[in-house]
Design an enzyme around this catalytic site. Structure first.
Site, PDB file in Angstrom:
ATOM      1  N   CYS A 116     -59.512 -16.959  40.922  1.00 21.36           N
ATOM      2  CA  CYS A 116     -59.332 -17.882  42.036  1.00 21.36           C
ATOM      3  C   CYS A 116     -58.455 -17.153  43.271  1.00 21.36           C
ATOM      4  O   CYS A 116     -58.464 -17.732  44.436  1.00 21.36           O
ATOM      5  CB  CYS A 116     -57.882 -18.710  41.642  1.00 21.36           C
ATOM      6  SG  CYS A 116     -58.517 -19.914  40.491  1.00 21.36           S
ATOM      7  N   HIS A 257     -54.517 -21.572  47.512  1.00 19.14           N
ATOM      8  CA  HIS A 257     -55.520 -21.875  46.754  1.00 19.14           C
ATOM      9  C   HIS A 257     -55.036 -23.140  46.073  1.00 19.14           C
ATOM     10  O   HIS A 257     -53.742 -23.420  45.750  1.00 19.14           O
ATOM     11  CB  HIS A 257     -55.452 -20.877  45.513  1.00 19.14           C
ATOM     12  CG  HIS A 257     -56.261 -21.138  44.279  1.00 19.14           C
ATOM     13  ND1 HIS A 257     -57.412 -21.301  44.278  1.00 19.14           N
ATOM     14  CD2 HIS A 257     -55.660 -21.129  42.970  1.00 19.14           C
ATOM     15  CE1 HIS A 257     -57.891 -21.811  42.898  1.00 19.14           C
ATOM     16  NE2 HIS A 257     -56.722 -21.533  42.284  1.00 19.14           N
ATOM     17  N   ASN A 287     -59.668 -27.919  41.264  1.00 19.09           N
ATOM     18  CA  ASN A 287     -59.602 -26.558  41.465  1.00 19.09           C
ATOM     19  C   ASN A 287     -61.114 -25.757  41.412  1.00 19.09           C
ATOM     20  O   ASN A 287     -61.633 -26.021  40.454  1.00 19.09           O
ATOM     21  CB  ASN A 287     -58.716 -25.912  40.277  1.00 19.09           C
ATOM     22  CG  ASN A 287     -58.667 -24.452  40.404  1.00 19.09           C
ATOM     23  OD1 ASN A 287     -59.414 -23.514  41.265  1.00 19.09           O
ATOM     24  ND2 ASN A 287     -57.972 -23.730  39.602  1.00 19.09           N
TER      25      ASN A 287
END
Ligand code: UT7
Length: 332
Positions: A116, A257, A287
């Protein structure tokens, strides 16, 4: 940070596949419900590829839009960095596939694996080539097809992720004070088994047994990752602001993020950011791993929250663990 030339983002393009998987779709697949997913994560829906597509396809669509925004021919690109944890294949690098599909003749490139945090790491890597003067145009892409490594019978992980990509072009900053100002990156491998895909690498090559044991899917200790993310995202941002003499209220746009709305809100509160500066689009995309930050940049622009001259803070925490924060002056 002393640099001869600062690097800036000069164009942005994003792409998500058209197919949408809503929380109510998940209610038909696993024992979950819309209310649990929304209140625990902030997610309402996510985009998922159709069979036959891969990370390079999403990357190419995003890159085409970035090139078009800057009115550039692909052949002007000198390097391509693809941030991904779901490459089309273990090798060759997805960057090679993207280069070929875009018909870019003169570029070199590589993939960058940092889950990520991969987009902010790739952005900084591209920026270093520009800052040293060896390159003038670097294409940096974050692209992930998380649906290819999710166990859709596991309600704890499958509801979290979506597919998507974003691309930026990194070039020398035209004006003093513009572009990427500073960054802090950290890795902490003690958290490696808190979020990982155990099968398919050199430790556990693919066999019938690894497939039977469901080792080719994302495995996560959600609470361990959550606690680390809440602590670390705020901590690196505080350090980055402090060493650049910036205060939280100076930040015009906070682009974190998108893993969990509660992580974002806890970080924003800890830092004391203005509510209107915090960008959240996890409700629409889930996500998307390396895709989240450029997708959130695009959301910020669409909502009029990211404008030329804005002071921007990027922040990420991901598998590894990997941690990143970037401070930049937005110029487009
Ligand atoms: O980008 C990569 C980084 N990843 C992250 O940042 C993820 C960080 N972690 C998280 O976002 C959260 O930990 C999750 C969203 C993954 C989970 O939320 P939580 O509040 O930590 O829930 P939990 O894991 O403690 O589970 C609470 C309960 C459990 O039931 P019991 O044991 O209390 O009966 C779970 O079995 O919720 C249950 N549960 C679900 N219930 C309905 C877990 N997943 C679901 C689900 N629907 N999808």
């Amino acid at each position: 940070m002393s640099q001869l030339v600062r690097a800036q983002i000069t164009a942005l393009g994003t792409y998500v596949p058209p197919r949408v998987l809503t929380n109510s779709d998940f209610e038909k697949m696993v024992d979950t419900n819309d209310e649990w997913i929304r209140t625990r994560t902030g997610i309402r829906e996510r985009h998922i590829i159709d069979k036959g597509m891969a990370s390079s396809d999403l990357a190419v669509e995003a890159a085409r839009l970035a090139l078009a925004e800057r009115n550039l021919e692909g052949n002007e690109i000198e390097a391509i960095i693809v941030a991904t944890v779901t490459p089309d294949m273990l090798f060759p690098a997805t960057a090679c596939l993207v280069q070929h599909k875009l018909g870019i003749k003169k570029a070199w490139g590589f993939d960058l694996s940092a889950a990520c945090s991969a987009f902010v790491y790739a952005l900084q890597t591209g920026a270093q080539f520009v800052s040293t003067g060896t390159h003038r145009k670097v294409l940096v892409i974050g692209s992930d097809v998380m649906s290819s490594i999710l166990d859709y019978s596991d309600r704890a992980t499958s509801i979290l992720f979506g597919d998507g990509a974003g691309a930026v072009i990194v070039e020398p900053a035209a004006n003093h004070g513009d572009g990427i100002i500073d960054f802090i990156h950290e890795i902490d491998g003690s958290g490696a088994c808190s979020l990982y895909m155990p099968g398919g690498g050199s430790l556990h090559p693919s066999t019938h047994e690894t497939v039977d044991k469901r080792m080719h899917y994302v495995h996560q200790d959600g609470q361990a990752v959550f606690k680390f993310a809440v602590r670390k995202m705020g901590e690196v941002c505080e350090r980055l602001l402090e060493r650049n003499g910036a205060r939280a209220r100076d930040i015009d746009c906070f682009i974190p993020h998108q893993a969990n709305q509660r992580i974002i809100q806890a970080t924003a509160e800890r830092l004391g950011l203005r509510a209107e500066s915090v960008i959240i689009n996890i409700d629409r995309y889930g996500n998307t791993t390396a895709g989240t930050i450029p997708l959130a940049m695009a959301t910020a622009r669409q909502e009029g929250k990211l404008k030329k001259g804005d002071l921007v803070l990027l922040a990420s925490v991901g598998a590894g663990f990997t941690v990143g924060a970037t401070l930049l002056r937005w110029t487009i």
